[in-house]
Design an enzyme around this catalytic site. Structure first.
Site, PDB file in Angstrom:
ATOM      1  N   HIS A   1       6.793  -9.665  -4.230  1.00 25.61           N
ATOM      2  CA  HIS A   1       5.368  -9.366  -4.413  1.00 25.61           C
ATOM      3  C   HIS A   1       5.090  -9.367  -5.914  1.00 25.61           C
ATOM      4  O   HIS A   1       5.977  -9.035  -6.709  1.00 25.61           O
ATOM      5  CB  HIS A   1       5.101  -7.979  -3.817  1.00 25.61           C
ATOM      6  CG  HIS A   1       3.670  -7.564  -3.772  1.00 25.61           C
ATOM      7  ND1 HIS A   1       3.005  -7.078  -4.865  1.00 25.61           N
ATOM      8  CD2 HIS A   1       2.786  -7.550  -2.749  1.00 25.61           C
ATOM      9  CE1 HIS A   1       1.758  -6.775  -4.518  1.00 25.61           C
ATOM     10  NE2 HIS A   1       1.603  -7.059  -3.236  1.00 25.61           N
TER      11      HIS A   1
ATOM     12  N   ASP B   1      12.261  -2.528  -4.047  1.00 25.56           N
ATOM     13  CA  ASP B   1      10.851  -2.419  -3.682  1.00 25.56           C
ATOM     14  C   ASP B   1      10.821  -2.110  -2.189  1.00 25.56           C
ATOM     15  O   ASP B   1      11.035  -3.000  -1.358  1.00 25.56           O
ATOM     16  CB  ASP B   1      10.137  -3.733  -4.015  1.00 25.56           C
ATOM     17  CG  ASP B   1       8.695  -3.742  -3.529  1.00 25.56           C
ATOM     18  OD1 ASP B   1       8.292  -2.798  -2.829  1.00 25.56           O
ATOM     19  OD2 ASP B   1       7.984  -4.713  -3.850  1.00 25.56           O
TER      20      ASP B   1
ATOM     21  N   GLN C   1       7.561  -2.021   1.970  1.00 20.26           N
ATOM     22  CA  GLN C   1       7.477  -2.419   3.381  1.00 20.26           C
ATOM     23  C   GLN C   1       8.630  -1.883   4.221  1.00 20.26           C
ATOM     24  O   GLN C   1       8.641  -2.096   5.433  1.00 20.26           O
ATOM     25  CB  GLN C   1       7.413  -3.953   3.500  1.00 20.26           C
ATOM     26  CG  GLN C   1       6.222  -4.596   2.822  1.00 20.26           C
ATOM     27  CD  GLN C   1       4.875  -4.144   3.389  1.00 20.26           C
ATOM     28  OE1 GLN C   1       4.794  -3.523   4.451  1.00 20.26           O
ATOM     29  NE2 GLN C   1       3.805  -4.433   2.664  1.00 20.26           N
TER      30      GLN C   1
ATOM     31  N   LYS D   1       0.762   2.828   3.018  1.00 18.37           N
ATOM     32  CA  LYS D   1       1.344   1.899   4.000  1.00 18.37           C
ATOM     33  C   LYS D   1       2.153   2.658   5.052  1.00 18.37           C
ATOM     34  O   LYS D   1       2.738   2.054   5.936  1.00 18.37           O
ATOM     35  CB  LYS D   1       2.247   0.893   3.292  1.00 18.37           C
ATOM     36  CG  LYS D   1       1.493  -0.049   2.354  1.00 18.37           C
ATOM     37  CD  LYS D   1       2.416  -1.102   1.821  1.00 18.37           C
ATOM     38  CE  LYS D   1       1.886  -1.808   0.608  1.00 18.37           C
ATOM     39  NZ  LYS D   1       0.788  -2.745   0.906  1.00 18.37           N
TER      40      LYS D   1
ATOM     41  N   CYS E   1      -0.333 -11.815  -2.405  1.00 20.75           N
ATOM     42  CA  CYS E   1       0.235 -11.371  -3.695  1.00 20.75           C
ATOM     43  C   CYS E   1       1.686 -11.830  -3.833  1.00 20.75           C
ATOM     44  O   CYS E   1       2.543 -11.087  -4.331  1.00 20.75           O
ATOM     45  CB  CYS E   1       0.141  -9.860  -3.878  1.00 20.75           C
ATOM     46  SG  CYS E   1      -1.523  -9.247  -3.777  1.00 20.75           S
TER      47      CYS E   1
END
Ligand code: C6P
Length: 416
Positions: free
Chosen positions: A130, A207, A210, A233, A373
């Site tokens: 991303h 990261d 998600q 999220k 993104c």
């Protein structure tokens, strides 16, 4: 306090009842929300925790010696403990509240990066990042004169791990990669990749924007150095995110932003810093949002992250099977077993934005269309954009069926 029913007994059908927005209409049709990868919806438990805080407890934290300020401080710090336990951090002081994943990554890039990355140093990233896990490192590399190298992505949407091993031989200072791709859904083998990076002498930033919302994530088992994610999220509010870091690293890092709360003493010409985690939390924090995040963690714990992952794998396998039958539809990324609840696709030569508009207007289905993104990844697949449907604990097979109905409608409209 709202209590949450125990997990295994709760179906997605039942869970949906906790999400008021899922009973609204769009264009006169029931909303079918398939964009949780962009931002999840919020259960009543989170909404109530925040409004109850504003109705009964709001005051600034870490400052007042009066009752409601002490209560607000205690509630916010309790939320930090909940988050720490959720990711199995050794200590809650390793949980720093930021605005979102993006700010967490920037914090590391500025604070750790500018202190440690020198001219000629190597930072290894991947081709599926991303922009949040790409641009901060580009900015750091440009300023420090460092190098960036990328682990390529295979046609199946997996990382090319043989190239990763070769890049590690060049002894990078840092490896930063996504645990789960927001476009392809690919779940990367983080534990192995982190162990390999450590063996090569590199630190690792994961990261987890998600992954933390959708599967069990244990920072000690992963042995990860930095982990970043966003509350919005994972059923929580916007405006708050998390940076987890190993304590010795965080202790050694200089502050990212200066101001109130992050100091111990301030003189006209110099200051000293507060302890962790507050050293990195300058100014009045997002208090209600932290409390909302704590409530989201309680809610997810009650469902059970293994159950959440299992449900999303089931729904994803079902969705892949169903949408694949739509003529001209191409899915990008790996099979259901290696991905989270995200499906990026194209349908013939219908532009993904047109597809998203038709789905919205004709059947009330909300999906995302665009580059998500992740422009370099789009380029890798020779695409300008994809349509993307994504799932969460409240997604049911009826939602997928409505998506498929909408895709057929789009074919009709475009006479394909
Ligand atoms: N992806 C999507 O629709 P923020 O915006 O800071 O909360 O999260 C940034 C981010 C970082 N890494 C990954 C893997 C992400 O998926 C995201 C956010 C959303 O895919 C919004 S672009």
């Amino acid at each position: 306090m709202t209590t949450v029913q125990q997990p295994a007994t709760r179906s997605a059908d039942d869970i949906r009842g906790d999400f008021p927005i899922l009973s609204r209409l769009v264009h006169g049709k029931p909303l079918v929300y398939l964009d949780s990868t962009a931002s999840s919806q919020k259960p009543v438990a989170v909404i109530e925790a925040m409004s109850q805080y504003y109705e009964t407890t709001h005051a600034n934290v870490h400052r007042g010696v009066y009752e409601i300020s002490e209560e607000a401080t205690a509630k916010m710090e309790r939320a930090r403990v909940k988050v720490a336990r959720f990711i199995n951090a050794r200590q809650s002081k390793q949980v720093i509240f930021t605005r979102n994943t993006t700010e967490s990554i920037n914090l590391v890039a500025y604070s750790w990066g500018y202190a440690n990355i020198k001219a000629g140093d190597l930072i290894v990233l991947t081709g599926m990042e991303h922009h949040s896990n790409l641009v901060p490192w580009q900015m750091l590399a440009q300023r420090a004169g460092a190098r960036l190298e990328f682990v390529p992505v295979t046609d199946d949407g997996l990382l090319q791990l043989d190239v990763y091993e070769q890049l590690l031989q060049q002894q990078p200072r840092l490896v930063a990669f996504t645990h789960m791709s927001n476009v392809l859904g690919t779940v990367n083998p983080a534990q192995e990749m982190i162990a390999q990076a450590h063996a090569a002498g590199a630190l690792v930033l994961l990261d987890a924007a998600q992954s933390v919302p959708h599967m069990p994530v244990d920072v000690q088992a992963l042995d990860v150095d930095f982990l970043c994610f966003s509350a919005h999220k994972m059923l929580g509010p916007t405006g708050i995110g998390v940076l987890y870091g190993k304590r010795d690293l965080l202790e050694a890092m200089p502050p990212f932003m200066g101001g109130g709360d992050m100091i111990r003493t301030v003189g006209l010409r110099e200051s000293t810093w507060n302890d962790l985690p507050w050293k990195f939390e300058a100014g009045t924090p997002a208090i209600a949002e932290a409390i909302g995040l704590g409530a989201a963690v309680d809610y997810l714990n009650a469902i059970g992250m293994e159950n959440a992952r299992q449900h999303e794998q089931n729904i994803t396998a079902y969705a892949m099977e169903q949408v694949q039958q739509v003529p001209g539809l191409i899915i990008y990324g790996p099979g259901a077993a290696r991905r989270g609840g995200v499906i990026s696709f194209t349908l013939g030569d219908i532009h993904p934005h047109d597809l998203a508009s038709i789905l919205d207007q004709e059947v009330g289905v909300a999906i995302r269309a665009g580059h998500h993104c992740a422009q370099p990844l789009m380029e890798r697949f020779g695409l300008a954009a994809t349509a993307r449907a994504s799932f969460y604990v409240y997604t049911i097979t009826d939602d997928v069926d409505m998506l498929v109905k909408g895709l057929h409608k789009a074919l009709e409209i475009f006479k394909l």
